[in-house]
Design an enzyme around this catalytic site. Structure first.
Site, short mmCIF file in Angstrom:
data_model
loop_
_atom_site.label_atom_id
_atom_site.label_comp_id
_atom_site.label_asym_id
_atom_site.label_seq_id
_atom_site.Cartn_x
_atom_site.Cartn_y
_atom_site.Cartn_z
N ASP A 59 -7.16 8.66 53.09
CA ASP A 59 -5.93 9.28 52.57
C ASP A 59 -4.72 8.45 52.99
O ASP A 59 -4.52 8.20 54.19
CB ASP A 59 -5.75 10.69 53.14
CG ASP A 59 -6.68 11.72 52.52
OD1 ASP A 59 -7.34 11.41 51.52
OD2 ASP A 59 -6.72 12.85 53.05
N GLY A 113 -10.94 13.30 51.77
CA GLY A 113 -12.06 13.60 50.86
C GLY A 113 -12.52 15.01 51.19
O GLY A 113 -12.83 15.29 52.35
N LYS A 114 -12.56 15.90 50.20
CA LYS A 114 -12.83 17.31 50.50
C LYS A 114 -14.17 17.53 51.22
O LYS A 114 -14.24 18.25 52.22
CB LYS A 114 -12.78 18.14 49.22
CG LYS A 114 -11.40 18.18 48.60
CD LYS A 114 -11.33 19.08 47.39
CE LYS A 114 -10.08 18.80 46.57
NZ LYS A 114 -8.82 18.96 47.30
N LEU A 162 -5.53 32.58 49.23
CA LEU A 162 -4.18 32.86 48.72
C LEU A 162 -3.11 32.18 49.55
O LEU A 162 -1.98 32.66 49.64
CB LEU A 162 -3.96 34.39 48.72
CG LEU A 162 -5.04 35.23 48.00
CD1 LEU A 162 -4.87 36.72 48.31
CD2 LEU A 162 -4.95 35.01 46.48
N SER A 189 -0.54 31.24 52.18
CA SER A 189 0.12 31.99 53.26
C SER A 189 -0.08 33.50 53.12
O SER A 189 0.24 34.26 54.02
CB SER A 189 1.61 31.67 53.28
OG SER A 189 2.15 32.03 52.02
N GLY A 220 -7.76 24.02 52.73
CA GLY A 220 -8.88 24.65 52.02
C GLY A 220 -10.21 24.10 52.53
O GLY A 220 -11.21 24.83 52.62
N ASP A 221 -10.22 22.83 52.88
CA ASP A 221 -11.45 22.22 53.40
C ASP A 221 -11.78 22.79 54.78
O ASP A 221 -12.95 23.07 55.09
CB ASP A 221 -11.29 20.69 53.49
CG ASP A 221 -10.92 20.10 52.15
OD1 ASP A 221 -11.32 20.69 51.13
OD2 ASP A 221 -10.22 19.08 52.12
N SER A 274 -4.89 24.16 61.03
CA SER A 274 -4.83 22.81 60.45
C SER A 274 -3.50 22.54 59.74
O SER A 274 -3.08 21.39 59.62
CB SER A 274 -6.00 22.58 59.49
OG SER A 274 -5.74 23.20 58.24
O1 RIB Z 1 -8.38 18.74 50.16
C1 RIB Z 1 -7.66 17.64 50.61
C2 RIB Z 1 -8.35 16.37 50.23
O2 RIB Z 1 -8.36 16.26 48.82
C3 RIB Z 1 -7.66 15.13 50.74
O3 RIB Z 1 -8.17 14.70 51.97
C4 RIB Z 1 -7.87 14.13 49.60
O4 RIB Z 1 -8.62 13.03 49.97
C5 RIB Z 1 -8.54 14.92 48.47
O5 RIB Z 1 -9.88 14.68 48.40
#
Ligand code: RIB
Length: 304
Positions: free
Chosen positions: A13, A39-40, A222, A224, A254-255, A285
């Site tokens: 990123d 990367g998710k 959702l 916050s 979200g990840d 995070s």
């Molecule tokens: O969810 C965030 C991610 O989405 C970032 O790290 C980016 O690389 C994309 O994959």
């Protein structure tokens, strides 16, 4: 320990922080930039490993500097290297991320690179790992044919399947029956139902529609405002975590949620407690910059 298999991409990123996100045709002067792992799927693997999970990540990287970044991150976080495919003919992917540091909002452009070449045969080479996994978690950044094949095989082999449908991509109606947990955010949920979710009753109605499509459990995140859960037996809203400091970057939140959720479910926590744990990890995070680098360690999670 129960194994968690995650299929997804790793990319480096490149994040640009400023007081706004540039719009079409606009040039702005930013404040700083960072280069870090993203990367998710990879972020979810880091979140799962840092939350105490035994994690197997199925991905593909190149034999290059960004690929080395991935490998050192996995070694440091305890993600198994067994299912990482290194292809010296391909380049590791990259993402350009614009972050509004006043709100933490972002806009992302991902080039999946080597991970964009994951094929169904790569899943076939992982069947033993899937057989030994309690959870299979994936998203929609890997090639769709491979993702759907992975979901199908994981379901056949008895895994609990989680699909985080990001970025939102058209799915055939048949796919929903292979999904134990579907985890869109409110925008992604709206995409699949061709609507906009504004009120709590819109969200509840959306939950019912996903269950009718064949999803066993629906979690709509959702931001916050927290999250909403529904299955055939129960449904509830949960609030977001009260943070001790400002939100500065929501990239990867979200990840963090999905990775932590997979660990809680693997450890047989109740659905409510699993979502509360995921909410906590995801909330923390957002108070740090970066995607994988903002995901808290077990020690930080326990002491927050
Ligand atoms: O969810 C965030 C991610 O989405 C970032 O790290 C980016 O690389 C994309 O994959």
């Amino acid at each position: 320990m129960n194994q968690i298999s995650i299929l997804g991409i790793f990319v480096a990123d490149i994040c640009f922080f400023s007081n706004s996100i540039p719009i079409r045709g606009q040039t702005i002067l930013g404040t700083n930039h960072i280069l870090g792992p993203g990367g998710k799927g990879s972020n979810q693997a880091i979140a799962a490993a840092r939350s105490g999970g035994k994690v197997n990540l199925i991905t593909k990287i190149g034999k290059d500097t960004y690929g080395d970044m991935a490998l050192s991150l996995y070694k440091e976080s305890g993600v198994s290297l067994e299912s990482i495919i290194i292809d010296s003919n391909l380049s590791t992917g990259v993402a350009g991320i614009f972050i509004d540091q006043t709100t933490g909002d972002n806009a992302i452009n991902v080039i999946p690179g080597a991970a964009g070449k994951l094929v169904p045969e790569d899943i076939d080479n992982q069947l033993e790992n899937l057989r030994n996994s309690k959870i299979f978690l994936t998203q929609l950044e890997t090639p769709i044919e491979t993702t759907l094949y992975g979901l199908k095989k994981a379901k056949e082999l008895g895994c609990i399947t989680i699909l985080n449908p990001a970025p939102a991509t058209e799915l055939h109606e048949d796919v929903f029956k292979n999904i134990d947990f579907f985890t869109p955010n409110e925008i992604e949920a709206g995409f699949y139902l061709d609507t906009t979710l504004e009120s709590n009753s819109d969200i509840e109605a959306a939950g019912k529609e996903f269950l009718n499509k064949g999803v066993k459990n629906i979690i709509i995140t959702l931001g916050s405002k927290g999250s909403y859960f529904a299955n055939k037996e129960e449904s509830f809203f949960l609030e977001a975590l009260k943070l001790k400091s400002e939100v500065i970057d929501t990239t990867g939140a979200g990840d963090a949620f999905n990775g932590a959720l997979s660990v809680a479910l693997a450890n047989n926590l109740s659905y409510k407690n699993s979502i509360l744990f995921a909410t906590k990890v995801s909330g923390i995070s957002t108070t740090k910059q970066g995607a994988a680098n903002s995901i808290p360690t077990k020690k930080e999670i326990d002491s927050y």
